[in-house]
Motif scaffolding. Structure first.
Motif, PDB file in Angstrom:
ATOM      1  N   VAL A 122      -1.578   0.975  -4.833  1.00  0.00           N
ATOM      2  CA  VAL A 122      -0.797  -0.206  -4.475  1.00  0.00           C
ATOM      3  C   VAL A 122       0.385  -0.346  -5.422  1.00  0.00           C
ATOM      4  O   VAL A 122       0.225  -0.238  -6.642  1.00  0.00           O
ATOM      5  N   VAL A 154       0.850  -1.188   0.000  1.00  0.00           N
ATOM      6  CA  VAL A 154       0.000   0.000   0.000  1.00  0.00           C
ATOM      7  C   VAL A 154       0.887   1.240   0.000  1.00  0.00           C
ATOM      8  O   VAL A 154       1.780   1.387   0.837  1.00  0.00           O
ATOM      9  N   ARG A 190      -6.123  -0.510   5.999  1.00  0.00           N
ATOM     10  CA  ARG A 190      -4.778  -0.537   5.407  1.00  0.00           C
ATOM     11  C   ARG A 190      -4.110   0.827   5.463  1.00  0.00           C
ATOM     12  O   ARG A 190      -4.746   1.856   5.232  1.00  0.00           O
ATOM     13  N   LEU A 214      -7.096   4.202  -2.962  1.00  0.00           N
ATOM     14  CA  LEU A 214      -6.058   3.218  -2.665  1.00  0.00           C
ATOM     15  C   LEU A 214      -5.066   3.108  -3.814  1.00  0.00           C
ATOM     16  O   LEU A 214      -5.455   2.922  -4.977  1.00  0.00           O
TER      17      LEU A 214
END
Length: 188
Positions: A113, A104, A163, A111
């Motif tokens: 990644v 992450v 996360r 988000l």
């Protein structure tokens, strides 16, 4: 086979080596020994089950290729039972066979990644990707990964909302993209 629609946010209750005990209520409702349950997108076999818990043995191969090796008591996990032929396919086809571990860079709702370079060829904007077993839609592909938009509901009922930068996530790319690549390679 799974859909990537997480059914329950479970908790690691105990771990001894490769034996995990997970606290859960929804996924244990009709589960028996020998059934499969995806944990953060990794397909595991139920070896024991109770009313609010179940256990699985995770082999070294799976521990080395997933983020399960980092789990300990109290950690939250995404849980999903396999799809039944009569069920709706609300996400996409997810096998529970993790392709790699990503990192992450930016948390939800936007988000981001970082992913291994060899997986990037399977990602396209508006395509599907499973992140910790959660079916998500790629917004943007990047030189070193991808972004997805995580809606508030998904952030609330899965570990996507927990996360933080630096966390490792299990990635499974779209199965159909891998088959297409293999078929096209055979035509050369």
């Amino acid at each position: 086979m799974f859909t990537g629609i997480v059914e329950e946010l479970g908790t690691v209750r105990a771990r001894e080596g490769g034996r995990f005990r997970f606290a859960a209520r929804v996924v244990t409702e009709d589960t028996k020994v020998g059934d499969s349950i995806a944990v953060n997108g990794c397909c595991l076999t139920v070896v024991d089950v109770g009313d609010d818990w179940w256990e699985a043995d995770v082999v070294d191969e799976s521990l080395s290729r997933t983020n399960l090796s980092r789990l300990g008591p109290g950690d939250r996990v995404n849980l999903e039972r396999p799809v039944r032929l009569a069920d709706r396919l609300g996400g996409h086809i997810v096998q529970g066979h993790v392709d790699a571990v990503g990192e992450v860079v930016r948390p939800a709702p936007e988000l981001r990644v970082r992913a291994p370079a060899d997986l990037l060829r399977y990602m396209v904007p508006k395509g599907s990707i499973a992140v910790d077993g959660c079916s998500l839609t790629v917004v943007e592909t990047l030189d070193d990964g991808f972004t997805v938009a995580v809606i508030p509901h998904t952030a609330e009922v899965t570990i996507q909302g927990l996360r933080r930068p630096g966390d490792q996530v299990n990635l499974e790319v779209d199965l159909l993209a891998k088959y297409a690549e293999r078929l096209l390679a055979r035509e050369d």
